[in-house]
Design a protein around this motif. Structure first.
Motif, PDB file in Angstrom:
ATOM      1  N   THR A 183      -5.802  13.282   1.276  1.00 21.75           N
ATOM      2  CA  THR A 183      -5.467  11.942   1.773  1.00 21.75           C
ATOM      3  C   THR A 183      -5.191  11.004   0.604  1.00 21.75           C
ATOM      4  OG1 THR A 183      -6.898  12.319   3.681  1.00 21.75           O
ATOM      5  CG2 THR A 183      -6.277  10.040   3.221  1.00 21.75           C
ATOM      6  N   GLY A 184      -6.031  11.064  -0.414  1.00 23.90           N
ATOM      7  CA  GLY A 184      -5.840  10.223  -1.596  1.00 23.90           C
ATOM      8  C   GLY A 184      -4.542  10.505  -2.315  1.00 23.90           C
ATOM      9  N   VAL A 185      -4.185  11.765  -2.439  1.00 26.33           N
ATOM     10  CA  VAL A 185      -2.928  12.116  -3.100  1.00 26.33           C
ATOM     11  C   VAL A 185      -1.740  11.546  -2.320  1.00 26.33           C
ATOM     12  CG1 VAL A 185      -1.381  14.043  -3.668  1.00 26.33           C
ATOM     13  CG2 VAL A 185      -3.789  14.121  -4.349  1.00 26.33           C
ATOM     14  N   ALA A 186      -1.799  11.612  -0.998  1.00 32.31           N
ATOM     15  CA  ALA A 186      -0.721  11.031  -0.185  1.00 32.31           C
ATOM     16  C   ALA A 186      -0.595   9.530  -0.464  1.00 32.31           C
ATOM     17  CB  ALA A 186      -0.976  11.287   1.297  1.00 32.31           C
ATOM     18  N   LEU A 187      -1.730   8.834  -0.536  1.00 31.59           N
ATOM     19  CA  LEU A 187      -1.700   7.397  -0.823  1.00 31.59           C
ATOM     20  C   LEU A 187      -1.206   7.111  -2.241  1.00 31.59           C
ATOM     21  CD1 LEU A 187      -5.057   6.317   0.860  1.00 31.59           C
ATOM     22  CD2 LEU A 187      -2.742   5.719   1.617  1.00 31.59           C
ATOM     23  N   VAL A 188      -1.599   7.941  -3.200  1.00 26.61           N
ATOM     24  CA  VAL A 188      -1.133   7.787  -4.584  1.00 26.61           C
ATOM     25  C   VAL A 188       0.386   7.943  -4.642  1.00 26.61           C
ATOM     26  CG1 VAL A 188      -1.023   9.026  -6.795  1.00 26.61           C
ATOM     27  CG2 VAL A 188      -3.226   8.367  -5.863  1.00 26.61           C
ATOM     28  N   VAL A 189       0.905   8.952  -3.971  1.00 26.48           N
ATOM     29  CA  VAL A 189       2.352   9.193  -3.983  1.00 26.48           C
ATOM     30  C   VAL A 189       3.088   8.002  -3.369  1.00 26.48           C
ATOM     31  CG1 VAL A 189       4.192  10.644  -3.031  1.00 26.48           C
ATOM     32  CG2 VAL A 189       2.183  11.703  -4.085  1.00 26.48           C
ATOM     33  N   ILE A 190       2.606   7.517  -2.234  1.00 24.69           N
ATOM     34  CA  ILE A 190       3.234   6.346  -1.602  1.00 24.69           C
ATOM     35  C   ILE A 190       3.193   5.155  -2.556  1.00 24.69           C
ATOM     36  CG2 ILE A 190       2.977   4.618   0.245  1.00 24.69           C
ATOM     37  CD1 ILE A 190       1.936   6.983   2.013  1.00 24.69           C
ATOM     38  N   GLY A 191       2.031   4.892  -3.126  1.00 24.76           N
ATOM     39  CA  GLY A 191       1.894   3.759  -4.034  1.00 24.76           C
ATOM     40  C   GLY A 191       2.785   3.858  -5.249  1.00 24.76           C
ATOM     41  N   GLU A 192       2.838   5.026  -5.864  1.00 24.52           N
ATOM     42  CA  GLU A 192       3.659   5.170  -7.073  1.00 24.52           C
ATOM     43  C   GLU A 192       5.143   5.157  -6.743  1.00 24.52           C
ATOM     44  OE1 GLU A 192       4.358   4.555 -10.640  1.00 24.52           O
ATOM     45  OE2 GLU A 192       2.239   4.835 -10.177  1.00 24.52           O
ATOM     46  N   LEU A 193       5.537   5.698  -5.592  1.00 19.50           N
ATOM     47  CA  LEU A 193       6.945   5.614  -5.190  1.00 19.50           C
ATOM     48  C   LEU A 193       7.373   4.162  -4.991  1.00 19.50           C
ATOM     49  CD1 LEU A 193       7.341   8.636  -2.746  1.00 19.50           C
ATOM     50  CD2 LEU A 193       8.368   8.366  -5.030  1.00 19.50           C
ATOM     51  N   ILE A 194       6.505   3.360  -4.382  1.00 18.86           N
ATOM     52  CA  ILE A 194       6.798   1.933  -4.217  1.00 18.86           C
ATOM     53  C   ILE A 194       6.947   1.278  -5.591  1.00 18.86           C
ATOM     54  CG2 ILE A 194       5.863  -0.300  -3.454  1.00 18.86           C
ATOM     55  CD1 ILE A 194       4.504   1.271  -1.115  1.00 18.86           C
ATOM     56  N   ARG A 195       6.044   1.589  -6.498  1.00 20.05           N
ATOM     57  CA  ARG A 195       6.086   0.992  -7.845  1.00 20.05           C
ATOM     58  C   ARG A 195       7.352   1.416  -8.608  1.00 20.05           C
ATOM     59  NH1 ARG A 195       2.169  -1.676 -10.274  1.00 20.05           N
ATOM     60  NH2 ARG A 195       2.961  -0.885 -12.266  1.00 20.05           N
ATOM     61  N   VAL A 196       7.724   2.694  -8.535  1.00 15.76           N
ATOM     62  CA  VAL A 196       8.934   3.160  -9.225  1.00 15.76           C
ATOM     63  C   VAL A 196      10.165   2.479  -8.634  1.00 15.76           C
ATOM     64  CG1 VAL A 196      10.440   5.182  -9.550  1.00 15.76           C
ATOM     65  CG2 VAL A 196       7.983   5.350 -10.014  1.00 15.76           C
ATOM     66  N   ARG A 245       7.519  -9.702  -1.665  1.00 17.43           N
ATOM     67  CA  ARG A 245       7.714 -10.340  -2.975  1.00 17.43           C
ATOM     68  C   ARG A 245       7.014  -9.602  -4.111  1.00 17.43           C
ATOM     69  NH1 ARG A 245       6.377 -15.644  -0.362  1.00 17.43           N
ATOM     70  NH2 ARG A 245       4.596 -15.804  -1.762  1.00 17.43           N
ATOM     71  N   ASN A 246       5.979  -8.871  -3.825  1.00 12.29           N
ATOM     72  CA  ASN A 246       5.183  -8.222  -4.868  1.00 12.29           C
ATOM     73  C   ASN A 246       5.016  -6.723  -4.627  1.00 12.29           C
ATOM     74  OD1 ASN A 246       4.175 -10.636  -6.527  1.00 12.29           O
ATOM     75  ND2 ASN A 246       3.757 -11.260  -4.417  1.00 12.29           N
ATOM     76  N   PRO A 247       6.117  -5.976  -4.601  1.00  8.95           N
ATOM     77  CA  PRO A 247       5.992  -4.549  -4.309  1.00  8.95           C
ATOM     78  C   PRO A 247       5.225  -3.767  -5.372  1.00  8.95           C
ATOM     79  CG  PRO A 247       8.224  -5.064  -4.975  1.00  8.95           C
ATOM     80  CD  PRO A 247       7.510  -6.378  -4.810  1.00  8.95           C
ATOM     81  N   LEU A 248       5.269  -4.210  -6.624  1.00 11.34           N
ATOM     82  CA  LEU A 248       4.484  -3.515  -7.652  1.00 11.34           C
ATOM     83  C   LEU A 248       2.994  -3.611  -7.340  1.00 11.34           C
ATOM     84  CD1 LEU A 248       6.552  -4.673 -10.713  1.00 11.34           C
ATOM     85  CD2 LEU A 248       6.177  -2.286 -10.078  1.00 11.34           C
ATOM     86  N   TYR A 249       2.553  -4.776  -6.899  1.00 12.95           N
ATOM     87  CA  TYR A 249       1.141  -4.951  -6.564  1.00 12.95           C
ATOM     88  C   TYR A 249       0.796  -4.297  -5.235  1.00 12.95           C
ATOM     89  CZ  TYR A 249       1.390  -8.151 -10.464  1.00 12.95           C
ATOM     90  OH  TYR A 249       1.600  -8.681 -11.717  1.00 12.95           O
ATOM     91  N   LEU A 250       1.760  -4.222  -4.333  1.00 13.51           N
ATOM     92  CA  LEU A 250       1.542  -3.481  -3.086  1.00 13.51           C
ATOM     93  C   LEU A 250       1.342  -1.996  -3.405  1.00 13.51           C
ATOM     94  CD1 LEU A 250       1.445  -3.316   0.018  1.00 13.51           C
ATOM     95  CD2 LEU A 250       3.942  -3.059  -0.026  1.00 13.51           C
ATOM     96  N   GLY A 251       2.172  -1.465  -4.297  1.00 12.92           N
ATOM     97  CA  GLY A 251       1.997  -0.077  -4.735  1.00 12.92           C
ATOM     98  C   GLY A 251       0.644   0.133  -5.385  1.00 12.92           C
ATOM     99  N   SER A 252       0.218  -0.838  -6.206  1.00 13.82           N
ATOM    100  CA  SER A 252      -1.102  -0.752  -6.837  1.00 13.82           C
ATOM    101  C   SER A 252      -2.217  -0.790  -5.799  1.00 13.82           C
ATOM    102  CB  SER A 252      -1.287  -1.906  -7.833  1.00 13.82           C
ATOM    103  OG  SER A 252      -0.386  -1.768  -8.903  1.00 13.82           O
ATOM    104  N   LEU A 253      -2.010  -1.525  -4.723  1.00 15.35           N
ATOM    105  CA  LEU A 253      -2.996  -1.574  -3.645  1.00 15.35           C
ATOM    106  C   LEU A 253      -3.153  -0.200  -2.995  1.00 15.35           C
ATOM    107  CD1 LEU A 253      -4.872  -3.419  -1.978  1.00 15.35           C
ATOM    108  CD2 LEU A 253      -2.925  -3.891  -0.499  1.00 15.35           C
TER     109      LEU A 253
END
Length: 188
Positions: A38-51, A73-81
């Motif tokens: 589950t965590g890996v799925a969330l990491v992938v989603i977050g990092e894809l948003i950041r990239v 307005r803040n997709p980098l921080y959304l990805g970090s979330l």
């Protein structure tokens, strides 16, 4: 966050705390295979948003309204979330959630407010119009239409998103190693 020295400290120290807190989670983690998946799925989603965001922004040069910036307005921080949530899940620690919420609110929310003040000064009315149409952190479904930079891998590199990718990969690997160590301890 009206105290200027406190604002500067928060902005400068957010990266340090975003590394220290997950490290504490790894140390005390009790991961399981399900939590890791589950965590890996969330990491992938977050990092894809950041990239995606890093490839669509030319910081302080123009208003970023394409790609994820057309939705939030803040997709980098959304990805970090998403990445922070992934660390909480992978850790298996109930107390990681309130710690992460407090850390995110203090460091990232303060940074978001600080950056918005800066962008209002740099980009003026165009930014104010954009702020009225696009939410800070919870994405709108329909994109905000505006001309801007398309995605570019060169911008991803220029914006140093590779540092986030490396950090996320190392923390994810650390959670897997911790899982293997916990698994070995349980098997014995």
């Amino acid at each position: 966050m009206s105290d200027v020295p406190l604002k500067r400290w928060v902005v400068r120290k957010r990266t340090m705390f975003s590394l220290l807190v997950p490290l504490v989670f790894v140390i005390f983690a009790r991961p399981t295979a399900t939590l890791l998946a589950t965590g890996v799925a969330l990491v992938v989603i977050g990092e894809l948003i950041r990239v995606w965001a890093a490839g669509c922004i030319s910081k302080n040069a123009e208003l970023a309204c394409k790609g994820p910036f057309a939705h939030v307005r803040n997709p980098l921080y959304l990805g970090s979330l998403f990445i922070g949530a992934a660390y909480c899940v992978m850790s298996g620690l109930w107390w990681s959630v309130p710690v992460s919420v407090v850390m995110y609110w203090f460091f990232y929310w303060g940074t978001i407010v600080n950056e918005e003040e800066h962008l209002r000064g740099v980009l003026g009315d165009a930014y104010l119009t954009y702020c009225q149409a696009v939410p800070r952190l919870l994405p709108r479904l329909s994109p905000y239409q505006w001309d801007g930079q398309p995605f570019s891998w060169e911008r991803v590199w220029y914006n140093r998103e590779y540092q986030s990718i490396i950090g996320v990969a190392l923390f994810t690997a650390a959670f897997f190693i911790k899982w293997l160590l916990v698994l070995q301890h349980v098997v014995r």
